[in-house]
Design an enzyme around this catalytic site. Structure first.
Site, short mmCIF file in Angstrom:
data_model
loop_
_atom_site.label_atom_id
_atom_site.label_comp_id
_atom_site.label_asym_id
_atom_site.label_seq_id
_atom_site.Cartn_x
_atom_site.Cartn_y
_atom_site.Cartn_z
N SER A 1 0.82 -1.20 0.00
CA SER A 1 0.00 0.00 0.00
C SER A 1 0.86 1.26 0.00
O SER A 1 1.77 1.40 -0.82
CB SER A 1 -0.95 -0.04 1.20
N ASP B 1 -8.89 -3.29 -5.62
CA ASP B 1 -8.80 -4.14 -4.43
C ASP B 1 -9.74 -3.69 -3.31
O ASP B 1 -9.62 -4.11 -2.17
CB ASP B 1 -7.36 -4.19 -3.91
N HIS C 1 -7.66 -5.24 -0.31
CA HIS C 1 -6.46 -4.40 -0.19
C HIS C 1 -5.48 -4.92 0.85
O HIS C 1 -4.29 -5.06 0.56
CB HIS C 1 -6.88 -2.97 0.14
#
Length: 535
Positions: A183, A390, A415
Site C-alpha cells: 500500500s 482491491d 487491499h
C-alpha cells in the site's frame, strides 16, 4: 457495557495464550537474500513514550481504550516549518518499537488480541510463510515500521530507512536486500528511491510493491476527508475508534493528503466529487442539480465543508480545517514521485488487487435530499462510483507505477487481505528465488505445467518413415475454481500435411485428451507422423 465486555475479552485472550503450544524449531536457509517488509498507512504499531519518566504504552493499534488513547496521544497539529505533524500531547513522544528487528511493529498490530485477531493481522501470514521458506528474523527477515501520520518524504523517516538498509546489508554479510512494500509503503519506498538514489542502488536488489496507490486512492480519500474512515470492519468496530475521531486524526496527516493522488495524472476516467445541491434560478425558483468537481475543483468544496471543523483537546476547541499548507507539501511530494527513476541494477515487480468494487468517484446527497449546507456533509452517507481494484486502490492507479517493471500481475483480493493470498506468496517466492526454483511455474496465470510422461518411437523402411509420440502433462492450478467447473473429458484432433520436393509427402495426426481432476488437469497427447520419400 463496553468496559465489561472488554474485561471478558481480556480474560479469554489470556486463557488462550496460556493454551498455545510451543512451536517446532524453524527451518533456516542461510543462503537467502535478506528481505525488508514495509507496511502501509496504519500498518505500524506506535508507542507513546512519556518524556518525564520514559514509560511506554501502545497507542496504535489497541482495542481497549482505543478512542481515548487516539485523542490524547495521537491527535496532532501540522508544523509547516518542518513538514511534520506533532502530537498535541507535549509530554510524550511517538516512537516505533524495534523488537524482533522491526517485525514486531508490523506483524500483529494488537498482539494482546486473540479473539478476532485476524482483523489486526498485517504482515503476520507472510512472515509465517517466509519462515517456512527458511528466512530467519534478524538475519534474512526484517521489518520497517514508521509513523504513518507523517509525509512519505519526511527527512526523519528517510534517514531511518537509510540506516535500516545499511544495518540489514551488514547483518546479511554484504548481500543486497529485497524490499516488499504494501500500500502506501510503496510511495514511501518510491520517495526514498528518488531522494536517496545512491543508497537505494547500493543496498537494494529487488523491490516488490503490493497494492501500491501509485497515483493515489481518490475515492477513498475524498470520503475520508468528509466522513472519516474505519480501520477495521465488523464487530471489532465496537471496541475501536469512531469514524469521525479517525477523521480528526487524519485531517492533520500529510500522508493522507498525499494519497489524494498526483494532480497531473491523466486518468482514463477522471475521479470526481459529486454533490446533489439545491439551486435557485433568477426568479427564485429552486431546483436540484448534480454538480461534479474534478480533483482540483474539489479542493474548494473540502475547504468550505471543513472551514469550522474543530477538535476539543484538554478542554480547548482547536480549529482543524482542511489544511492548505499540507496540500502544498503533498503536491511537492508528487512532483518528486513523478520524477522517479529505477536504478538499472534493481528489479521491480508490481502486484495489484483485482475483482473488487473500488471507490473512484464519491457522491453526497440525492435528488430527494440535496446538500444545502456543506458543513453538514459529514452527516451524509457517501455513495460511490466503483471501478475494478482491491476495494481501496483502483487498478489504474496501482498499475501506473511509472517504472520499468519486470512484471505487473493482478491478483484477486482485498487491499489488506491480499497479504494472506497464497498466489501472492508463490509470486514472491518465484521472483525472489526463495527455495528451489520451479521451472514449470508461470507467475502470470499461477499454473504449474508439469511434464509427467514422454515416449517417442521411430522406424524407417523402404522410404517410409513412421514416428509415434506420446506425451502427458499435469496442469496444477492454485486457484481451484477454474478446475471445478467441468468434470467431463475433452478431446480434440489435429491433422497437418506437407508436400515436399520430388513428390515427397508427410502427414501427422494427433489427439489431445484433457481429463479434469479435483485439483489438476491431466493432458494426454498421442501423435503419429508418416513421411514418404519420392520413389
Amino acid at each position: 457495557m463496553a468496559i465489561l465486555l472488554g474485561e471478558i475479552l481480556q480474560t479469554v485472550e489470556l486463557w488462550l495464550k496460556l493454551m498455545k503450544k510451543p512451536q517446532p524449531e524453524a527451518y533456516i536457509n542461510p543462503n537467502l537474500d535478506p528481505v525488508l517488509l514495509v507496511p502501509g498507512v496504519g500498518g505500524s504499531i506506535l508507542h507513546a513514550v512519556s518524556d518525564p519518566d520514559g514509560s511506554q504504552e501502545r497507542v496504535w493499534v489497541r482495542f481497549l481504550s482505543a478512542e481515548y488513547k487516539l485523542k490524547t496521544k495521537l491527535w496532532s497539529r501540522y508544523d509547516p516549518s518542518t513538514g511534520k505533524t506533532e502530537s498535541m500531547d507535549r509530554n510524550s513522544t511517538i516512537m516505533i518499537p524495534e523488537d524482533r528487528h522491526g517485525l514486531y511493529a508490523i506483524d500483529i498490530l494488537d498482539p494482546d488480541l486473540m479473539i478476532g485477531s485476524e482483523g489486526v493481522y498485517y504482515f503476520h501470514d507472510m512472515i509465517v510463510e517466509m519462515r517456512k521458506w527458511g528466512f530467519e528474523e534478524g538475519k534474512t527477515l526484517f521489518g520497517f515500521g514508521y509513523d504513518f501520520r507523517q509525509s512519505n518524504r519526511l527527512q526523519e523517516t528517510i534517514d531511518r530507512l537509510a540506516a535500516k538498509l545499511e544495518s540489514i546489508y551488514n547483518a546479511a554479510g554484504g548481500k543486497k536486500i529485497n524490499i516488499i512494500s504494501h500500500s502506501m509503503g510503496g510511495l514511501l519506498v518510491k520517495c526514498f528511491m528518488c531522494l536517496q538514489s545512491d543508497i537505494f542502488e547500493k543496498y537494494v536488489k529487488n523491490w516488490v510493491a503490493i497494492t501500491a496507490p501509485f497515483q493515489g486512492a481518490p475515492g477513498s480519500t475524498n470520503a475520508t476527508f468528509l466522513n472519516g474512515m474505519s480501520f477495521v470492519e465488523g464487530w471489532e468496530q465496537n471496541f475501536f475508534i469512531s469514524k469521525w475521531s479517525m477523521h480528526q486524526l487524519l485531517i492533520e496527516c500529510p500522508s493522507v493528503y498525499e494519497l489524494r493522488g498526483c494532480p497531473n495524472f491523466h486518468w482514463q476516467h477522471v475521479p470526481v466529487l459529486e454533490l446533489w445541491r439545491e439551486r435557485h434560478d433568477s426568479e427564485g425558483k429552486s431546483h436540484v442539480v448534480l454538480e461534479s468537481y474534478p480533483p482540483c475543483d474539489s479542493i474548494e468544496i473540502l475547504k468550505q465543508a471543513l472551514v469550522n471543523n474543530t477538535v476539543n483537546y484538554d478542554g480547548e476547541d482547536i480549529p482543524v480545517p482542511f489544511n492548505l499548507d499540507i496540500l502544498n507539501w503533498a503536491n511537492k511530494t508528487w512532483e518528486i514521485l513523478s520524477s522517479a527513476k529505477l536504478p538499472s541494477q534493481v528489479k521491480f515487480y508490481n502486484i495489484y488487487g483485482t475483482n473488487l468494487e473500488t471507490p473512484h468517484s464519491v457522491c453526497f446527497g440525492s435528488g430527494d435530499k440535496p446538500v444545502t449546507d456543506l458543513q453538514k456533509l459529514r452527516y451524509f452517507q457517501a455513495k460511490y462510483v466503483f471501478v475494478d481494484g482491491d476495494g481501496t486502490v483502483p487498478i489504474e492507479s496501482a498499475k501506473a507505477d511509472g517504472l520499468n517493471a519486470e512484471a505487473r500481475v493482478g491478483v484477486p483480493g482485498e487491499h489488506r487481505g491480499i497479504l494472506r493470498e497464497p498466489h501472492v506468496f508463490r509470486l514472491i517466492k518465484h521472483w525472489l528465488k526463495a527455495g528451489v526454483p520451479d521451472p514449470f511455474y508461470n507467475p502470470l496465470n499461477d499454473f504449474v505445467i508439469l511434464p509427467t510422461a514422454f515416449e517417442i518411437e521411430r522406424y524407417k523402411e523402404k522410404g517410409v518413415e513412421v514416428a509415434s509420440l506420446k506425451e502427458e502433462w499435469e496442469i496444477i492450478s492454485k486457484d481451484q475454481d477454474d478446475l471445478s467447473n467441468n468434470t467431463a473429458d475433452k478431446m480434440c484432433s489435429i491433422s497437418v500435411s506437407h508436400e515436399g520436393a520430388n513428390q515427397s509427402y508427410s502427414e501427422a495426426h494427433a489427439t489431445l485428451v484433457i481429463h479434469p481432476g479435483t485439483d489438476s488437469k491431466h493432458v494426454q497427447l498421442n501423435a503419429l507422423a508418416v513421411s514418404v520419400d519420392a520413389l
